[in-house]
Design an enzyme around this catalytic site. Structure first.
Site, PDB file in Angstrom:
ATOM      1  CG  ASP A  49      -0.348  -0.109   2.531  1.00  0.00           C
ATOM      2  OD1 ASP A  49       0.897  -0.177   2.600  1.00  0.00           O
ATOM      3  OD2 ASP A  49      -1.090  -0.142   3.534  1.00  0.00           O
ATOM      4  CB  SER A  50       4.549   1.729  -0.022  1.00  0.00           C
ATOM      5  OG  SER A  50       4.787   0.550  -0.787  1.00  0.00           O
ATOM      6  CG  ASP A  88       0.481  -4.171   1.971  1.00  0.00           C
ATOM      7  OD1 ASP A  88       0.683  -5.174   2.681  1.00  0.00           O
ATOM      8  OD2 ASP A  88       1.270  -3.210   1.910  1.00  0.00           O
ATOM      9  CE  LYS A 118       2.956  -6.024   3.857  1.00  0.00           C
ATOM     10  NZ  LYS A 118       2.497  -4.913   4.763  1.00  0.00           N
ATOM     11  CD  GLU A 120       0.176  -1.723   8.206  1.00  0.00           C
ATOM     12  OE1 GLU A 120       0.727  -1.293   7.183  1.00  0.00           O
ATOM     13  OE2 GLU A 120      -0.250  -0.972   9.116  1.00  0.00           O
ATOM     14  CD  GLU A 186       7.664  -0.385   8.213  1.00  0.00           C
ATOM     15  OE1 GLU A 186       7.914   0.745   7.742  1.00  0.00           O
ATOM     16  OE2 GLU A 186       6.680  -1.065   7.874  1.00  0.00           O
TER      17      GLU A 186
END
Length: 281
Positions: A49-50, A88, A118, A120, A186
């Site tokens: 999602d960056s 993501d 993925k 978080e 991270e």
């Protein structure tokens, strides 16, 4: 992964079994051409999602939508032949309930052809991860600094210092126990990254974590130096393509304004028709 595994497509179970050296290699991709480049060298290709910050000029990942991830995921799928493709899940698409996460994860996988998603979060996301894994959706976890929670974390700070180390350790254990096939760590201290890598049975993928992690991931545009002003400590620049691109664009603009481009070798010669001999003029 081992050379013998490079001919076949890499799977989530294959990654899960890969604890230790050689380290797993992961880079991001958001387009087909970049996907083709990184697929030739990486074990995992992450459609992160960056993309919101790298490709769309957003100030954080919070504005990324599911439709954006699907669009870029489709493009990356066309370029990935061997590496494990992970997409993501964006902010707001999985936190509400395991059922919400399942609906959106199945859409991501069905429409992009990715092999895993993925998400978080640590202990609070264990139930959701377990729910997805039990229904055939491989999940990569992400703990430590979780960019989607940047507002509650107070910025992009190192996580897991002091008393916070135990929280990150519990998160890692919970996510691994829930069934994640690997976990991104991270922006945590080196010693904590090493300890977690030793403690959990699935591979850790570090980004600003520790060389002891089972693999490493970077944003491709960061390690290629596409952004001259963005230089986080954990990114090593393997090229300075941003500077090279700026110089090339400046040269093009200069030559156009000076009338030196296009030159004769860049244009197509005309075959000017001539009147037949003896024809009246």
């Amino acid at each position: 992964m081992s050379a013998s595994s490079k001919a076949a497509a890499i799977t989530a179970p294959g990654i899960a079994r890969h604890k230790g050296k050689p380290s797993l290699v992961c880079l991001t991709a958001y387009t087909t051409p970049v996907a083709e480049l990184v697929d030739a060298h990486c074990d995992i290709v992450l459609v992160g999602d960056s993309v919101g910050m790298v490709m769309h000029g957003l100030s954080s990942t919070l504005g990324v939508t599911l439709d954006m991830m699907i669009m870029h995921g489709k493009a990356v799928r066309r370029g990935v032949k061997r590496a494990l493709m992970v997409v993501d899940m964006p902010f707001g698409t999985y936190e509400e309930s395991p059922e919400q996460a399942f609906r959106n994860a199945t859409r991501l996988m069905a429409e992009t052809g990715c092999a895993a998603v993925k998400l978080e979060g640590g202990e609070e996301m264990a139930e959701t991860i377990r729910f997805l894994c039990a229904r055939g959706i491989p999940v990569m976890g992400h703990i430590g600094l979780t960019p989607q929670a940047v507002n509650s974390l107070g910025g992009y700070r190192v996580q897991g210092r002091g008393e916070g180390a135990e929280i990150v350790r519990r998160d890692a254990a919970a996510v691994a126990e829930a069934g994640a096939f690997s976990i991104v760590l991270e922006k945590v201290p080196d010693g904590l990254g090493r300890l977690i890598t030793e403690e959990i049975p699935v591979p850790t993928i570090g980004i600003g974590a520790s060389a002891a992690c089972d693999g490493q991931v970077l944003v491709t545009d960061d390690m290629l130096g596409m952004f001259t002003a963005f230089r986080p400590k954990f990114v090593k620049r393997y090229a300075e393509l941003g500077q090279a691109a700026d110089a090339a664009i400046a040269a093009f603009a200069r030559e156009v304004r000076e009338g030196r481009f296009p030159a004769a070798e860049h244009v197509f010669a005309d075959e000017i028709p001539t009147a037949p001999r003896g024809a009246a003029v």
